[in-house]
Structure formats: C-alpha cells, structure tokens
Write an enzyme that holds these catalytic residues in place. Structure first.
Site, PDB file in Angstrom:
ATOM      1  N   CYS A 119       0.827  -1.150   0.006  1.00  0.00           N
ATOM      2  CA  CYS A 119       0.074  -0.186   0.191  1.00  0.00           C
ATOM      3  C   CYS A 119       0.896   1.089  -0.070  1.00  0.00           C
ATOM      4  O   CYS A 119       0.407   2.327  -0.263  1.00  0.00           O
ATOM      5  CB  CYS A 119      -0.943   0.080   1.143  1.00  0.00           C
ATOM      6  SG  CYS A 119      -1.849  -1.487   1.154  1.00  0.00           S
ATOM      7  N   HIS A 260      -3.482   6.946   2.342  1.00  0.00           N
ATOM      8  CA  HIS A 260      -3.817   5.482   2.340  1.00  0.00           C
ATOM      9  C   HIS A 260      -5.124   5.310   2.977  1.00  0.00           C
ATOM     10  O   HIS A 260      -5.358   5.643   4.237  1.00  0.00           O
ATOM     11  CB  HIS A 260      -2.694   4.664   2.448  1.00  0.00           C
ATOM     12  CG  HIS A 260      -3.099   3.043   2.473  1.00  0.00           C
ATOM     13  ND1 HIS A 260      -3.805   2.820   1.198  1.00  0.00           N
ATOM     14  CD2 HIS A 260      -3.216   1.963   3.209  1.00  0.00           C
ATOM     15  CE1 HIS A 260      -4.149   1.554   1.119  1.00  0.00           C
ATOM     16  NE2 HIS A 260      -3.762   0.953   2.359  1.00  0.00           N
ATOM     17  N   ASN A 290     -10.069  -0.193   0.520  1.00  0.00           N
ATOM     18  CA  ASN A 290      -8.949  -0.042   0.392  1.00  0.00           C
ATOM     19  C   ASN A 290      -8.204  -0.692  -0.904  1.00  0.00           C
ATOM     20  O   ASN A 290      -8.442  -1.762  -1.225  1.00  0.00           O
ATOM     21  CB  ASN A 290      -8.213  -0.887   1.656  1.00  0.00           C
ATOM     22  CG  ASN A 290      -6.714  -1.034   1.564  1.00  0.00           C
ATOM     23  OD1 ASN A 290      -5.898  -0.637   0.642  1.00  0.00           O
ATOM     24  ND2 ASN A 290      -6.302  -1.486   2.584  1.00  0.00           N
TER      25      ASN A 290
END
Ligand code: COA
Length: 333
Positions: A119, A260, A290
């Site tokens: 990520c 993020h 996500n």
C-alpha cells in the site's frame, strides 16, 4: 533518511484514474459472509467498493488511467521516458505489469518496471521516479498505482473481504524549472520483521501453487488485523508528524492530506496527531475501500482534477502497508 535539502523541481503535470463500474455494497457482503453494514461502517468507514470484471486485469485498469493522465499532461505516449507501476496484484509474476502498460499505451521509447511495496507502493514509486528525474537521467515519468485486489481476496473470510476494492491512478512527473515547486521531500521506511502480518502465503517460490495450497485457500490475503491496525496508527502518525516538522509546516499549512485508505480510524488518528482539520483530509475510502497502491494514486489524481489547486498549495501523501512499509511525500503546488 535526511530531508531533501535542495530539491530539484520535479512536478506532477498530469493525472488520471479509472474505477470499475461494478459496485460491491455492504448489503451485498451481508449476503456473502456473517457481517453487517453497521459493523463495516463503524469499524472501517467503508460503504462500498468497486470490483473489476473477470476480463479486466490490473494492467487494463492502469492503461485506462494512464491514457487519461497523458492526455491531461499533454504528453504523447511515445515521449514517455519511464513507466513505474506500483502493485501487489500484477497480471502475472512476470513480465512486469509496467511492460504490459507500455504495450497497452504504445510508449515504445520508455523503459518500464514494477515496484512492490504494497500500500506504500505509490509513494515509493513517486520517490523512485523523483530520483531518476532529479539525476537528469530522464525528463519525464509515468507513475501508476493499480490493483485488482478482488483477485486475491477471499470472499469467504469476513475479516478481509469487506476491506478491499479495485482501481488505478496514474500521474505524469516532469522536471521543470520552477524552483520550490513539485516534490519537495519524502520519507521511506520499512521493517521486515513483521512481514507475516499481511501476506499472500502461496503462489511464489516459497510455496508454489498446488492442490493443497489451493484447498487451504493460501492464495488469498491473510492478515493479522489487530496487529496491523496498531502498527498502522503508530507509523502513520510518526511519518506524518516527522515530514511536517522537518519542513517547518504547521497543520494549517497543509492544503490536502492524501492518506492511504485502509481504515477511516487510522486516517483520523494520523490527522489528529498533526492537529489537522478534517476538512483538509481527502477521503475516498467510503466509495472505494482499500485499493492498496491505487488508493493514494487515485487520491492524488482526484485532488488534482477536482479540488482547484492553487500555486503554493501543500499536498501530503502518507501510507503504510505490507512489508511492513510506510512513508510520506510532500508536494508543493
Ligand atoms: N463483520 C463482523 N464482525 C467482524 C468482521 C466483519 N466483517 N470482521 C471481524 N469481525 C469480528 C472479529 O471476528 C472479532 O470478533 P471476536 O471479538 O468475537 O473475535 C470482532 O469483530 C472484533 O475484531 P477486531 O479485529 O478487534 O476489530 P477491529 O476493531 O480491530 O477492526 C479491522 C478490524 C480489520 C477493521 C481493523 O483491525 C483494521 O482495520 N486493521 C488494519 C487492517 C488494514 O489496514 N489492512 C490493510 C493494510 S494496508
């Protein structure tokens, strides 16, 4: 790592993103696993996420995002010098997804490679592109965060399947002459000691695909959620505060925090550590969940395309992910 003392002007001159049309809502997930809309919204902030069709791969989404970014930058594909794709869901183990994007957009004069930092991948990719540009080796770069996380998500595991979605974001970086503008600092960190907290156990050289690995569902994301959560709050707070402090920035100097999007509670903890007003946080977690490396890529593209940025605005990207990896990157508009 020390602060960039005299950053070379490397600016983000174009952006684009692509999200699949298909929406997977919390109500849909209630019919698939033992969960509830209330639990998902309260614990994560996610209401829905996008899911790519079977026929669409990570590189297909990356190509669509890249074409938009190149058009926005006014750059022809054959003039692209370098392509970096940050992803944990490459089309295949090899060739790199970046080479497939190169083929897709016909950027025949570029060299291309992938970055694996989960990520945090898009921040790692921006920082990598910056160093190539600052050295003078290239004049521009196409930097992409793209993921088809639905391909590695176990829709029988309620601990993970509510979290993830698919999408792609792309930006064009260019060396410009505007001193004091563009990427002005970044912090990249990693700690492999807890690599097992977040992983896809099978499908690599340690555990190649077998009937056993498939039967045991080891080709899907496995996650120690509580450990990751605790780590994420600490890492996100630390990197956010550190990059602001070493650039003498106060909360009110930051125009947009582009974090993020793993969990709204993690984002809010990082912003709170800085004393940042919630209205300065760019959220897309409620719509997309996500998307790993694509979360900050789509976030940056959304802010660039829709938020009417002004000269001197400060954008702060922060992320954490598997590895564990984490980092932050500062852009002065
Ligand atoms: N629906 C309903 N209940 C669920 C659930 C779901 N989708 N997923 C887990 N639960 C249950 C758990 O089984 C647990 O039950 P138990 O107490 O009977 O064991 C309970 O809810 C609480 O679990 P816990 O893990 O403490 O919840 P949490 O508040 O920590 O939230 C996460 C769980 C996964 C949302 C949170 O830990 C998180 O966001 N972690 C980080 C994940 C992440 O960022 N991953 C990607 C990194 S890039």
């Amino acid at each position: 790592m020390p602060k960039l003392e005299q950053p070379v002007p490397v600016e983000v001159v174009g952006a684009g993103y692509y999200l699949p049309e298909r929406v997977l809502t919390n109500a849909d997930l209630e019919r698939m696993v033992d969960t509830s809309d209330e639990w998902i919204v309260e614990r994560t902030g996610i209401h829905e996420r996008r899911i790519a069709d079977d026929s669409m791969s990570t590189s297909d989404m990356a190509v669509l995002a890249s074409q938009k970014a190149l058009a926005h930058a006014g750059l022809a594909a054959e003039d692209v010098d370098m392509i970096i794709v940050a992803t944990v869901t490459p089309d295949m183990l090899f060739p790199s997804t970046a080479c497939l994007v190169q083929r897709g957009i016909e950027a025949r004069n570029a060299f291309a490679f992938d970055i694996s930092a989960a990520c945090t991948g898009f921040i790692y990719a921006l920082a990598t592109a910056y160093t190539y540009l600052a050295s003078g080796y290239i004049g521009n770069a196409l930097v992409i965060g793209a993921e088809k996380l639905s391909a590695i998500t176990d829709y029988k595991d309620r601990n993970t399947c509510v979290l993830f979605g698919d999408g792609a974001g792309a930006v064009v970086l260019k060396r410009t002459g505007r001193k004091g503008h563009g990427i002005c600092d970044f912090i990249l960190e990693s700690d492999g000691r807890n690599a097992h907290w977040l992983q896809v156990p099978a499908g690599g050289s340690r555990m190649p695909a077998s009937t056993k690995s498939i039967g045991e569902r080891l080709h899907y994301i496995s996650m120690e959620g509580r450990e990751v959560f605790k780590f994420a709050v600490t890492a996100m707070k630390r990197t956010t505060v550190r990059i602001a402090e070493r650039n003498s920035l106060k909360a009110e100097d930051i125009t947009w925090l582009i974090p993020h999007q793993a969990n709204k509670r993690i984002i809010d903890a990082a912003a709170e550590a800085l004393g940042l007003d919630q209205r300065r946080i760019h959220y897309n977690i409620h719509k997309y969940g996500n998307m790993s490396a694509a979360s900050t890529a789509v976030g940056l593209a959304e802010v660039m395309l829709h938020n009417n940025l002004q000269d001197g605005d400060i954008l702060l990207l922060v992320a954490f992910g598997a590895g564990m990896t984490w980092g932050s990157l500062l852009i002065r508009w």
